[in-house]
Design a protein around this motif. Structure first.
Motif, PDB file in Angstrom:
ATOM      1  N   LYS A  79      33.925  53.557  56.922  1.00  0.00           N
ATOM      2  CA  LYS A  79      32.353  53.063  56.770  1.00  0.00           C
ATOM      3  C   LYS A  79      32.663  52.863  55.665  1.00  0.00           C
ATOM      4  CE  LYS A  79      31.424  56.387  60.729  1.00  0.00           C
ATOM      5  NZ  LYS A  79      30.236  58.120  60.870  1.00  0.00           N
ATOM      6  N   ARG A  80      32.601  53.265  54.737  1.00  0.00           N
ATOM      7  CA  ARG A  80      32.364  52.080  53.370  1.00  0.00           C
ATOM      8  C   ARG A  80      33.552  50.905  54.312  1.00  0.00           C
ATOM      9  NH1 ARG A  80      32.479  57.449  51.102  1.00  0.00           N
ATOM     10  NH2 ARG A  80      33.874  56.990  49.929  1.00  0.00           N
ATOM     11  N   LEU A  81      34.843  51.207  54.293  1.00  0.00           N
ATOM     12  CA  LEU A  81      35.262  50.224  53.786  1.00  0.00           C
ATOM     13  C   LEU A  81      35.545  48.859  55.002  1.00  0.00           C
ATOM     14  CD1 LEU A  81      38.613  48.766  53.689  1.00  0.00           C
ATOM     15  CD2 LEU A  81      39.135  50.024  55.363  1.00  0.00           C
ATOM     16  N   ILE A 101      42.163  46.657  49.302  1.00  0.00           N
ATOM     17  CA  ILE A 101      40.527  46.888  49.326  1.00  0.00           C
ATOM     18  C   ILE A 101      40.093  48.196  48.812  1.00  0.00           C
ATOM     19  CG2 ILE A 101      38.625  45.992  50.338  1.00  0.00           C
ATOM     20  CD1 ILE A 101      40.691  44.082  52.093  1.00  0.00           C
ATOM     21  N   ALA A 102      40.667  49.481  49.423  1.00  0.00           N
ATOM     22  CA  ALA A 102      39.493  50.423  48.886  1.00  0.00           C
ATOM     23  C   ALA A 102      39.599  50.249  47.893  1.00  0.00           C
ATOM     24  CB  ALA A 102      40.228  51.320  49.881  1.00  0.00           C
ATOM     25  N   ARG A 103      41.196  50.688  46.640  1.00  0.00           N
ATOM     26  CA  ARG A 103      41.491  50.689  45.649  1.00  0.00           C
ATOM     27  C   ARG A 103      40.116  49.768  44.428  1.00  0.00           C
ATOM     28  NH1 ARG A 103      47.250  50.784  46.486  1.00  0.00           N
ATOM     29  NH2 ARG A 103      47.481  49.031  46.333  1.00  0.00           N
ATOM     30  N   ARG A 104      40.579  48.232  45.086  1.00  0.00           N
ATOM     31  CA  ARG A 104      39.160  47.790  44.364  1.00  0.00           C
ATOM     32  C   ARG A 104      38.100  47.939  44.339  1.00  0.00           C
ATOM     33  NH1 ARG A 104      41.455  42.131  46.681  1.00  0.00           N
ATOM     34  NH2 ARG A 104      43.612  42.794  45.905  1.00  0.00           N
ATOM     35  N   TYR A 105      37.916  48.273  45.426  1.00  0.00           N
ATOM     36  CA  TYR A 105      36.402  47.896  45.562  1.00  0.00           C
ATOM     37  C   TYR A 105      35.382  49.524  45.336  1.00  0.00           C
ATOM     38  CZ  TYR A 105      35.534  43.618  47.073  1.00  0.00           C
ATOM     39  OH  TYR A 105      35.470  42.180  47.380  1.00  0.00           O
TER      40      TYR A 105
END
Ligand SMILES: [Zn+2]
Length: 283
Positions: A79-81, A101-105
């Motif tokens: 959901k956050r992604l 992207i998940a790793r980065r944010y």
């Protein structure tokens, strides 16, 4: 015959009926013609499940209590992604890019090892186990949608493949008129994953209910050409049988566009989907 064996037989097209996935998708009536022990009971059970596809049934497959926690945290991370990536981009996001992207944010947070393992387990599970008997057009978790091959359809937030899918939609629009809308186009692995996990979450981890409505990741033909249409202004009802009462449905039917992937009484373990346009007719 046990239910699992019955499903296996449907899946491999045994019993000498030469059941191809195509035939299987057509009608259950032909099954009734073949005499076999307990077959009637299995058919009754199958039809009952299909009629009450959104209800839980005794032998449904559920996420076990040990796995539930990692399942729940994966749903939240998805959901956050999607929030960060945006609904449009998320439609065609690949697994690898999603992880990156998940790793980065930090707002998303990286997928943990157990979450990745859980996703691998779901992706590579034989969906037949849940009762879903369709084909798997995307075989690898890392399969990507090639950006060059797709186009974003204005005002819809959806993508379509250039070539036959786009041409089919354009022709439908021309012939049916402005009242027809594209409700879902290309869905990559991550999008299908999210739809599947969200539905599983709503059903408290019942993967059989889920797969009667939403193809498990990898098993959706939205990955390679099919799309959904609806009546403008009809909202979520476009994804219910009420869609068959709309002008759009009637026109599509008259024009011969409803060679459905999941017709009424199909043998694929999937509810009737009159809104789903099958583009790739060879599969
Ligand atoms: Zn669809």
């Amino acid at each position: 015959m046990k239910r699992r064996d019955f499903l296996k037989i449907l899946a491999i097209g045994a019993l000498g009926w030469g059941i191809t996935p195509e035939v299987r998708a057509q009608n259950i009536e032909m099954l009734k013609k073949s005499p076999s022990e307990n077959l009637d009971d299995h058919i009754k059970d199958y039809l009952n499940k299909m009629q009450y596809f959104n209800k839980s049934h005794e032998d449904d497959v559920r996420i076990d209590s040990v796995t539930y926690k990692v399942f729940a945290s994966t749903v939240m991370r998805f959901k956050r992604l999607q929030q960060i990536v945006g609904h449009g981009n998320f439609q065609i996001l690949s697994f690898d890019d999603g992880l990156k992207i998940a790793r980065r944010y930090s707002k998303i947070g990286k997928f943990s090892k157990t979450e990745i393992k859980f996703m691998e387990m779901i992706f590579y599970e034989e969906a037949q186990h849940y009762g879903f008997l369709g084909q798997k057009p995307m075989n690898k978790l890392t399969d990507r949608i090639k950006i060059k091959e797709v186009i974003k359809v204005p005002h819809t937030g959806n993508y379509l493949y250039k070539g036959l899918p786009l041409e089919t939609f354009e022709k439908i629009k021309q012939r049916v008129g402005e009242q027809v809308v594209l409700t879902s186009g290309i869905r990559g692995i991550m999008k299908q994953f999210m739809l599947f996990l969200n539905k599983a979450n709503q059903t408290n981890g019942n993967l059989s209910i889920t797969s009667r409505s939403i193809a498990p990741p990898g098993y959706s033909f939205h990955g390679n050409g099919d799309f959904d249409v609806g009546q403008a202004g009809f909202g979520a009802a476009n994804f219910t049988e009420r869609f068959t009462n709309t002008e759009v449905y009637k026109k599509l039917n008259e024009l011969g566009y409803l060679k459905l992937r999941y017709p009424k009484k199909n043998l694929l373990g999937v509810r009737f989907e009159p809104w789903h346009i099958k583009v790739r007719t060879e599969i």
